[in-house]
Design a protein around this motif. Sequence first.
Motif, PDB file in Angstrom:
ATOM      1  N   GLN A  97       0.840  -1.200   0.000  1.00  0.00           N
ATOM      2  CA  GLN A  97       0.000   0.000   0.000  1.00  0.00           C
ATOM      3  C   GLN A  97       0.874   1.249   0.000  1.00  0.00           C
ATOM      4  O   GLN A  97       0.581   2.222  -0.702  1.00  0.00           O
ATOM      5  CB  GLN A  97      -0.923   0.005   1.221  1.00  0.00           C
ATOM      6  N   LEU A  98       1.945   1.226   0.788  1.00  0.00           N
ATOM      7  CA  LEU A  98       2.843   2.377   0.829  1.00  0.00           C
ATOM      8  C   LEU A  98       3.503   2.613  -0.529  1.00  0.00           C
ATOM      9  O   LEU A  98       3.616   3.747  -0.977  1.00  0.00           O
ATOM     10  CB  LEU A  98       3.904   2.194   1.912  1.00  0.00           C
TER      11      LEU A  98
ATOM     12  N   ASP B  19       3.882   5.954  -5.437  1.00  0.00           N
ATOM     13  CA  ASP B  19       3.684   6.183  -6.877  1.00  0.00           C
ATOM     14  C   ASP B  19       2.660   7.285  -7.111  1.00  0.00           C
ATOM     15  O   ASP B  19       2.823   8.131  -7.993  1.00  0.00           O
ATOM     16  CB  ASP B  19       3.234   4.898  -7.578  1.00  0.00           C
ATOM     17  N   LEU B  20       1.595   7.280  -6.315  1.00  0.00           N
ATOM     18  CA  LEU B  20       0.555   8.290  -6.446  1.00  0.00           C
ATOM     19  C   LEU B  20       1.104   9.679  -6.089  1.00  0.00           C
ATOM     20  O   LEU B  20       0.831  10.661  -6.781  1.00  0.00           O
ATOM     21  CB  LEU B  20      -0.640   7.933  -5.558  1.00  0.00           C
TER      22      LEU B  20
ATOM     23  N   ASN C 249       7.945  12.217   0.625  1.00  0.00           N
ATOM     24  CA  ASN C 249       8.960  12.065   1.668  1.00  0.00           C
ATOM     25  C   ASN C 249       8.392  11.383   2.908  1.00  0.00           C
ATOM     26  O   ASN C 249       9.045  10.526   3.517  1.00  0.00           O
ATOM     27  CB  ASN C 249       9.560  13.424   2.029  1.00  0.00           C
ATOM     28  N   GLU C 250       7.173  11.767   3.285  1.00  0.00           N
ATOM     29  CA  GLU C 250       6.520  11.172   4.454  1.00  0.00           C
ATOM     30  C   GLU C 250       6.296   9.669   4.246  1.00  0.00           C
ATOM     31  O   GLU C 250       6.598   8.854   5.123  1.00  0.00           O
ATOM     32  CB  GLU C 250       5.193  11.897   4.670  1.00  0.00           C
ATOM     33  N   LEU C 251       5.771   9.305   3.075  1.00  0.00           N
ATOM     34  CA  LEU C 251       5.505   7.896   2.781  1.00  0.00           C
ATOM     35  C   LEU C 251       6.792   7.090   2.669  1.00  0.00           C
ATOM     36  O   LEU C 251       6.870   5.955   3.153  1.00  0.00           O
ATOM     37  CB  LEU C 251       4.697   7.772   1.480  1.00  0.00           C
ATOM     38  N   SER C 252       7.823   7.683   2.055  1.00  0.00           N
ATOM     39  CA  SER C 252       9.108   6.996   1.910  1.00  0.00           C
ATOM     40  C   SER C 252       9.724   6.712   3.275  1.00  0.00           C
ATOM     41  O   SER C 252      10.260   5.620   3.508  1.00  0.00           O
ATOM     42  CB  SER C 252      10.065   7.829   1.064  1.00  0.00           C
TER      43      SER C 252
END
Length: 107
Positions: free
Chosen positions: A75-76, A81-82, A93-96
């Motif tokens: 999901q991350l 990608d989104l 950056n937050e998701l990474s």
Amino acid sequence: MNDHKTILKNSDWVKGISRHGELIIGFIDSMNIFQEAVYVVVAESDNEELIGKTIPMSLTQVESIPDNETKDAGQLEFLIDLALSTGDKEWFNELSAELNGKKQSVN
């Protein structure tokens, strides 16, 4: 659907049914309070043609998805990608960072 007690804001995740009856899961890109509308970037839908598009929805058509639900690595990666496709560097950056944290906790 929405009881109007939850205050929605940009980047909140929402789910709802479009005016054409399609299931929509996505995040709020922008809002028009005067028209009581939100513009949702579609991340998941039973109509695959909507995925990645921004669609207008009435506040009464959507409800907030709690942010505390844990996302798995798949999901991350989809959300990363989104974030890249929408040009949202801060969200990327937050998701990474969240994905890297998950990978480090597994090792």
